[in-house]
Design a protein around this motif. Structure first.
Motif, PDB file in Angstrom:
ATOM      1  N   ARG A 123       0.660  -1.042  -0.092  1.00  0.00           N
ATOM      2  CA  ARG A 123      -0.102   0.045  -0.079  1.00  0.00           C
ATOM      3  C   ARG A 123       0.871   1.220  -0.016  1.00  0.00           C
ATOM      4  NH1 ARG A 123      -2.460   3.527   4.053  1.00  0.00           N
ATOM      5  NH2 ARG A 123      -4.337   4.237   3.214  1.00  0.00           N
ATOM      6  N   GLN A 124       1.895   1.232   0.841  1.00  0.00           N
ATOM      7  CA  GLN A 124       2.883   2.601   0.830  1.00  0.00           C
ATOM      8  C   GLN A 124       3.514   2.821  -0.464  1.00  0.00           C
ATOM      9  OE1 GLN A 124       2.990   4.756   3.156  1.00  0.00           O
ATOM     10  NE2 GLN A 124       1.793   3.878   4.545  1.00  0.00           N
ATOM     11  N   LEU A 125       3.860   1.462  -0.963  1.00  0.00           N
ATOM     12  CA  LEU A 125       4.478   1.485  -2.710  1.00  0.00           C
ATOM     13  C   LEU A 125       3.497   2.252  -3.618  1.00  0.00           C
ATOM     14  CD1 LEU A 125       6.062  -1.859  -2.983  1.00  0.00           C
ATOM     15  CD2 LEU A 125       7.196   0.270  -2.444  1.00  0.00           C
ATOM     16  N   ARG A 126       2.315   1.898  -3.317  1.00  0.00           N
ATOM     17  CA  ARG A 126       1.217   2.588  -4.310  1.00  0.00           C
ATOM     18  C   ARG A 126       1.051   4.032  -3.864  1.00  0.00           C
ATOM     19  NH1 ARG A 126      -1.240  -1.589  -6.549  1.00  0.00           N
ATOM     20  NH2 ARG A 126      -3.095  -0.604  -7.486  1.00  0.00           N
ATOM     21  N   ILE A 127       0.984   4.244  -2.609  1.00  0.00           N
ATOM     22  CA  ILE A 127       1.054   5.802  -2.155  1.00  0.00           C
ATOM     23  C   ILE A 127       2.171   6.609  -2.755  1.00  0.00           C
ATOM     24  CG2 ILE A 127       1.143   7.447  -0.269  1.00  0.00           C
ATOM     25  CD1 ILE A 127      -0.702   5.210   1.340  1.00  0.00           C
ATOM     26  N   PHE A 166      -9.308  -1.657  -2.984  1.00  0.00           N
ATOM     27  CA  PHE A 166      -8.847  -2.530  -1.613  1.00  0.00           C
ATOM     28  C   PHE A 166      -7.852  -1.765  -0.961  1.00  0.00           C
ATOM     29  CE2 PHE A 166      -5.464  -5.069   0.117  1.00  0.00           C
ATOM     30  CZ  PHE A 166      -6.235  -5.861   1.116  1.00  0.00           C
ATOM     31  N   TYR A 167      -6.561  -1.216  -1.221  1.00  0.00           N
ATOM     32  CA  TYR A 167      -5.649  -0.401  -0.632  1.00  0.00           C
ATOM     33  C   TYR A 167      -6.239   0.799  -0.316  1.00  0.00           C
ATOM     34  CZ  TYR A 167      -2.077  -3.956  -2.097  1.00  0.00           C
ATOM     35  OH  TYR A 167      -1.634  -5.001  -1.959  1.00  0.00           O
ATOM     36  N   LEU A 168      -7.273   1.537  -0.945  1.00  0.00           N
ATOM     37  CA  LEU A 168      -7.793   2.593  -0.121  1.00  0.00           C
ATOM     38  C   LEU A 168      -8.280   2.352   1.347  1.00  0.00           C
ATOM     39  CD1 LEU A 168      -9.572   4.456  -2.945  1.00  0.00           C
ATOM     40  CD2 LEU A 168      -7.821   5.306  -2.021  1.00  0.00           C
ATOM     41  N   GLN A 169      -8.952   1.310   1.261  1.00  0.00           N
ATOM     42  CA  GLN A 169      -9.513   0.872   2.801  1.00  0.00           C
ATOM     43  C   GLN A 169      -8.603   0.116   3.646  1.00  0.00           C
ATOM     44  OE1 GLN A 169     -13.588  -0.673   2.026  1.00  0.00           O
ATOM     45  NE2 GLN A 169     -13.186  -0.373  -0.126  1.00  0.00           N
ATOM     46  N   LYS A 203     -12.951 -11.117   8.828  1.00  0.00           N
ATOM     47  CA  LYS A 203     -14.098 -10.825   8.739  1.00  0.00           C
ATOM     48  C   LYS A 203     -14.208  -9.656   7.661  1.00  0.00           C
ATOM     49  CE  LYS A 203     -17.798  -8.487  11.646  1.00  0.00           C
ATOM     50  NZ  LYS A 203     -18.072  -7.982  12.814  1.00  0.00           N
ATOM     51  N   TRP A 204     -13.355  -8.594   7.851  1.00  0.00           N
ATOM     52  CA  TRP A 204     -13.159  -7.563   6.984  1.00  0.00           C
ATOM     53  C   TRP A 204     -12.974  -8.131   5.291  1.00  0.00           C
ATOM     54  CZ3 TRP A 204      -9.922  -5.290   3.571  1.00  0.00           C
ATOM     55  CH2 TRP A 204     -10.325  -4.068   2.718  1.00  0.00           C
ATOM     56  N   LEU A 205     -12.118  -9.112   5.124  1.00  0.00           N
ATOM     57  CA  LEU A 205     -11.838  -9.485   3.859  1.00  0.00           C
ATOM     58  C   LEU A 205     -12.983 -10.468   3.367  1.00  0.00           C
ATOM     59  CD1 LEU A 205      -8.131 -10.456   4.618  1.00  0.00           C
ATOM     60  CD2 LEU A 205      -8.634  -8.854   2.863  1.00  0.00           C
ATOM     61  N   LEU A 206     -13.490 -11.103   4.046  1.00  0.00           N
ATOM     62  CA  LEU A 206     -14.707 -12.085   3.793  1.00  0.00           C
ATOM     63  C   LEU A 206     -15.790 -11.150   3.222  1.00  0.00           C
ATOM     64  CD1 LEU A 206     -15.954 -14.764   3.425  1.00  0.00           C
ATOM     65  CD2 LEU A 206     -16.612 -14.716   5.567  1.00  0.00           C
ATOM     66  N   SER A 207     -15.928 -10.159   4.120  1.00  0.00           N
ATOM     67  CA  SER A 207     -17.022  -8.943   3.591  1.00  0.00           C
ATOM     68  C   SER A 207     -16.601  -8.194   2.346  1.00  0.00           C
ATOM     69  CB  SER A 207     -17.126  -8.084   4.874  1.00  0.00           C
ATOM     70  OG  SER A 207     -17.946  -7.075   4.271  1.00  0.00           O
ATOM     71  N   TYR A 208     -15.279  -7.970   2.247  1.00  0.00           N
ATOM     72  CA  TYR A 208     -14.807  -7.207   0.909  1.00  0.00           C
ATOM     73  C   TYR A 208     -15.096  -7.949  -0.323  1.00  0.00           C
ATOM     74  CZ  TYR A 208     -12.058  -4.407  -2.112  1.00  0.00           C
ATOM     75  OH  TYR A 208     -11.595  -3.512  -2.983  1.00  0.00           O
ATOM     76  N   PHE A 209     -14.565  -9.150  -0.097  1.00  0.00           N
ATOM     77  CA  PHE A 209     -14.766 -10.302  -1.158  1.00  0.00           C
ATOM     78  C   PHE A 209     -16.264 -10.342  -1.745  1.00  0.00           C
ATOM     79  CE2 PHE A 209     -10.349 -11.540  -0.360  1.00  0.00           C
ATOM     80  CZ  PHE A 209      -9.800 -11.192  -1.533  1.00  0.00           C
ATOM     81  N   ALA A 210     -16.944 -10.481  -0.663  1.00  0.00           N
ATOM     82  CA  ALA A 210     -18.589 -10.608  -1.129  1.00  0.00           C
ATOM     83  C   ALA A 210     -18.930  -9.036  -1.682  1.00  0.00           C
ATOM     84  CB  ALA A 210     -19.476 -10.932   0.273  1.00  0.00           C
TER      85      ALA A 210
END
Length: 177
Positions: free
Chosen positions: A94-98, A148-151, A160-167
């Protein structure tokens, strides 16, 4: 006996992942690991060389992640478990992207993405049951990755968050196809 050079690199990697380039202060690193600043200069001479070591370490981590992703049978739990295990690596990415406007970060991001991307993308496409051409898949995957990287944060990268994100992605993408 602990290898102090490795300790510097792993600690710096973690700090860069969580705080970015502004978090990389030699005094802060020395205090965190309990070693004098002179040890840093003995191993790395300056911060630029140290950052180069961090970028190389990230590439080695990318190979480790890619090997695991090839073995993943599904997103949940296999891929999600890998992502949670490699939270710091994701945050470093994420830092590389930033900071991708700087060539050294952009080059490392590109190389890392090439190493990790294919296995992850193929597992994602299969589990999402996407029937799109290659260009469409690349475009959707890039948008999903940016989102994804924004969040992504230290707190949010969990099962929990990743499961929700993929859904969420499945619902959004499903509305397009």
């Amino acid at each position: 006996m602990v290898d102090t050079k490795e300790l510097w690199i792993k600690t710096g990697y973690d700090i860069f992942a969580k705080s970015g380039i502004t978090g990389l202060k030699i005094e802060r690193l020395a205090k965190k690991i309990g070693i004098s600043k002179s040890s840093f200069y003995h191993h790395f001479v300056d911060l630029d060389l140290f950052i180069q070591y961090l970028l190389e370490f990230h590439i080695s981590q990318s190979y480790i992640i890619a090997k695991k992703e090839v073995k993943a049978q599904n997103i949940d739990p296999d891929l999600i478990d890998i992502l949670v295990e490699h939270k710091v690596d994701l945050l470093f990415n994420r830092q590389l992207r930033i900071n991708r406007e700087q060539k050294k970060y952009s080059d490392t991001l590109t190389k890392s993405s090439l190493i990790i991307g294919n296995a992850f993308t193929m597992r994602w496409v299969k589990d999402m049951e996407l029937r799109l051409n290659e260009k469409q898949l690349e475009a959707i995957f890039e948008l999903a990755l940016e989102n994804f990287y924004l969040q992504a944060t230290v707190e949010s990268i969990n099962h929990k968050w990743l499961l929700s994100y993929f859904a969420y992605l499945k619902r959004v993408i499903g509305s397009f196809v």
